[in-house]
Scaffold this motif. Sequence first.
Motif, PDB file in Angstrom:
ATOM      1  N   ILE A  98      -4.579 -83.960  25.764  1.00 47.11           N
ATOM      2  CA  ILE A  98      -5.973 -84.392  25.903  1.00 47.11           C
ATOM      3  C   ILE A  98      -6.436 -84.226  27.344  1.00 47.11           C
ATOM      4  CG2 ILE A  98      -7.549 -86.370  25.758  1.00 47.11           C
ATOM      5  CD1 ILE A  98      -5.600 -87.404  23.487  1.00 47.11           C
ATOM      6  N   ARG A  99      -5.623 -84.665  28.286  1.00 47.91           N
ATOM      7  CA  ARG A  99      -5.992 -84.555  29.702  1.00 47.91           C
ATOM      8  C   ARG A  99      -6.152 -83.106  30.123  1.00 47.91           C
ATOM      9  NH1 ARG A  99      -1.706 -88.755  32.195  1.00 47.91           N
ATOM     10  NH2 ARG A  99      -1.856 -87.284  33.918  1.00 47.91           N
ATOM     11  N   ASP A 100      -5.281 -82.225  29.630  1.00 50.65           N
ATOM     12  CA  ASP A 100      -5.421 -80.798  29.947  1.00 50.65           C
ATOM     13  C   ASP A 100      -6.740 -80.255  29.408  1.00 50.65           C
ATOM     14  OD1 ASP A 100      -2.986 -80.777  31.263  1.00 50.65           O
ATOM     15  OD2 ASP A 100      -1.908 -79.724  29.660  1.00 50.65           O
ATOM     16  N   ALA A 101      -7.093 -80.643  28.178  1.00 49.54           N
ATOM     17  CA  ALA A 101      -8.336 -80.150  27.572  1.00 49.54           C
ATOM     18  C   ALA A 101      -9.562 -80.655  28.329  1.00 49.54           C
ATOM     19  CB  ALA A 101      -8.415 -80.570  26.108  1.00 49.54           C
ATOM     20  N   VAL A 102      -9.553 -81.932  28.701  1.00 49.15           N
ATOM     21  CA  VAL A 102     -10.732 -82.529  29.340  1.00 49.15           C
ATOM     22  C   VAL A 102     -10.768 -82.245  30.840  1.00 49.15           C
ATOM     23  CG1 VAL A 102     -11.914 -84.710  29.869  1.00 49.15           C
ATOM     24  CG2 VAL A 102     -10.963 -84.309  27.584  1.00 49.15           C
ATOM     25  N   GLN A 161      -4.461 -87.176  14.544  1.00 46.13           N
ATOM     26  CA  GLN A 161      -4.819 -86.267  15.630  1.00 46.13           C
ATOM     27  C   GLN A 161      -5.135 -87.047  16.902  1.00 46.13           C
ATOM     28  OE1 GLN A 161      -4.734 -82.782  15.349  1.00 46.13           O
ATOM     29  NE2 GLN A 161      -3.698 -83.468  13.505  1.00 46.13           N
ATOM     30  N   PRO A 162      -4.511 -86.716  18.042  1.00 45.55           N
ATOM     31  CA  PRO A 162      -4.827 -87.394  19.298  1.00 45.55           C
ATOM     32  C   PRO A 162      -6.212 -86.975  19.799  1.00 45.55           C
ATOM     33  CG  PRO A 162      -2.988 -85.830  19.570  1.00 45.55           C
ATOM     34  CD  PRO A 162      -3.441 -85.742  18.161  1.00 45.55           C
ATOM     35  N   LEU A 163      -7.077 -87.983  20.041  1.00 48.57           N
ATOM     36  CA  LEU A 163      -8.453 -87.703  20.442  1.00 48.57           C
ATOM     37  C   LEU A 163      -8.846 -88.278  21.800  1.00 48.57           C
ATOM     38  CD1 LEU A 163     -10.359 -88.290  17.070  1.00 48.57           C
ATOM     39  CD2 LEU A 163      -9.486 -86.135  18.017  1.00 48.57           C
ATOM     40  N   ALA A 164      -8.146 -89.322  22.245  1.00 45.99           N
ATOM     41  CA  ALA A 164      -8.498 -89.956  23.524  1.00 45.99           C
ATOM     42  C   ALA A 164      -7.239 -90.532  24.147  1.00 45.99           C
ATOM     43  CB  ALA A 164      -9.538 -91.054  23.311  1.00 45.99           C
ATOM     44  N   ILE A 192      -8.776 -91.674  31.949  1.00 45.71           N
ATOM     45  CA  ILE A 192      -9.456 -91.954  30.685  1.00 45.71           C
ATOM     46  C   ILE A 192     -10.137 -90.661  30.238  1.00 45.71           C
ATOM     47  CG2 ILE A 192     -11.165 -93.398  29.514  1.00 45.71           C
ATOM     48  CD1 ILE A 192      -8.922 -95.053  30.827  1.00 45.71           C
ATOM     49  N   ALA A 193      -9.823 -90.199  29.054  1.00 45.36           N
ATOM     50  CA  ALA A 193     -10.378 -88.929  28.573  1.00 45.36           C
ATOM     51  C   ALA A 193     -10.514 -88.959  27.054  1.00 45.36           C
ATOM     52  CB  ALA A 193      -9.485 -87.766  28.987  1.00 45.36           C
ATOM     53  N   THR A 194     -11.633 -88.446  26.573  1.00 41.83           N
ATOM     54  CA  THR A 194     -11.877 -88.279  25.138  1.00 41.83           C
ATOM     55  C   THR A 194     -12.254 -86.829  24.899  1.00 41.83           C
ATOM     56  OG1 THR A 194     -12.669 -90.560  24.952  1.00 41.83           O
ATOM     57  CG2 THR A 194     -13.273 -89.048  23.173  1.00 41.83           C
ATOM     58  N   ALA A 247     -14.866 -85.640  19.888  1.00 40.61           N
ATOM     59  CA  ALA A 247     -14.717 -87.033  19.455  1.00 40.61           C
ATOM     60  C   ALA A 247     -15.663 -87.983  20.178  1.00 40.61           C
ATOM     61  CB  ALA A 247     -13.275 -87.484  19.659  1.00 40.61           C
ATOM     62  N   ARG A 248     -16.412 -87.501  21.149  1.00 40.81           N
ATOM     63  CA  ARG A 248     -17.307 -88.379  21.914  1.00 40.81           C
ATOM     64  C   ARG A 248     -18.454 -88.873  21.039  1.00 40.81           C
ATOM     65  NH1 ARG A 248     -16.957 -84.212  26.840  1.00 40.81           N
ATOM     66  NH2 ARG A 248     -14.758 -84.587  27.261  1.00 40.81           N
ATOM     67  N   GLY A 249     -18.844 -90.118  21.279  1.00 39.71           N
ATOM     68  CA  GLY A 249     -19.932 -90.708  20.526  1.00 39.71           C
ATOM     69  C   GLY A 249     -19.530 -91.259  19.168  1.00 39.71           C
ATOM     70  N   ARG A 250     -18.240 -91.306  18.887  1.00 40.04           N
ATOM     71  CA  ARG A 250     -17.737 -91.774  17.590  1.00 40.04           C
ATOM     72  C   ARG A 250     -17.007 -93.116  17.682  1.00 40.04           C
ATOM     73  NH1 ARG A 250     -14.380 -86.733  15.725  1.00 40.04           N
ATOM     74  NH2 ARG A 250     -13.474 -88.332  14.387  1.00 40.04           N
ATOM     75  N   GLY A 251     -17.049 -93.771  18.848  1.00 42.85           N
ATOM     76  CA  GLY A 251     -16.390 -95.064  19.014  1.00 42.85           C
ATOM     77  C   GLY A 251     -14.942 -94.988  19.431  1.00 42.85           C
ATOM     78  N   VAL A 252     -14.437 -93.772  19.618  1.00 43.81           N
ATOM     79  CA  VAL A 252     -13.034 -93.587  19.988  1.00 43.81           C
ATOM     80  C   VAL A 252     -12.775 -94.116  21.403  1.00 43.81           C
ATOM     81  CG1 VAL A 252     -11.246 -91.835  20.390  1.00 43.81           C
ATOM     82  CG2 VAL A 252     -12.783 -91.619  18.441  1.00 43.81           C
ATOM     83  N   GLY A 253     -13.641 -93.795  22.335  1.00 47.50           N
ATOM     84  CA  GLY A 253     -13.480 -94.259  23.717  1.00 47.50           C
ATOM     85  C   GLY A 253     -13.577 -95.768  23.820  1.00 47.50           C
TER      86      GLY A 253
END
Length: 144
Positions: A22-26, A56-59, A75-77, A81-87
């Motif tokens: 996730i951190r690599d992607a964000v 699936q890992p999202l955040a 902290i990364a989402t 997945a943003r805007g879906r309550g995951v963060g």
Amino acid sequence: MTEALQIMHIPGRGDLSPAWAIRDAVFVAEQAIAKDLERDDADNVCDHFVVLVQGQPLATGRLRQVGEKIKFERIATLAAARGRGVGKALMESMEAFARENFPQCQLWMAAQESAVGFYEKIGWHRTGEPFEEAGIPHQGMTKS
């Protein structure tokens, strides 16, 4: 969010591959932060958290005690997945863990300026002057 989510706690010496992906992607791919800046030795001593939705890992995020503070870091989402309550779910879980395991510590983070509004909505407050880290504007934030 209507999908069932799971929050995984990973001690620093555990398998951090879901958090790193996730951190690599964000941070590395999306924000163009050099991988050698994004990864550091603190990973080995932090408590890491990963939000999974349907496996699936999202955040992700990590906690690290520094003196009288417990720092919320990395902290990364994922964008999809943003805007879906995951963060929000991630932060609630991390805050609960911090309060239970580090009750004497102040909750603190260096938030990217683009995310400050999100953190303010969930009860965090600006502290100090804005600053730059890894070429990105940041703001110190605390939560009581």
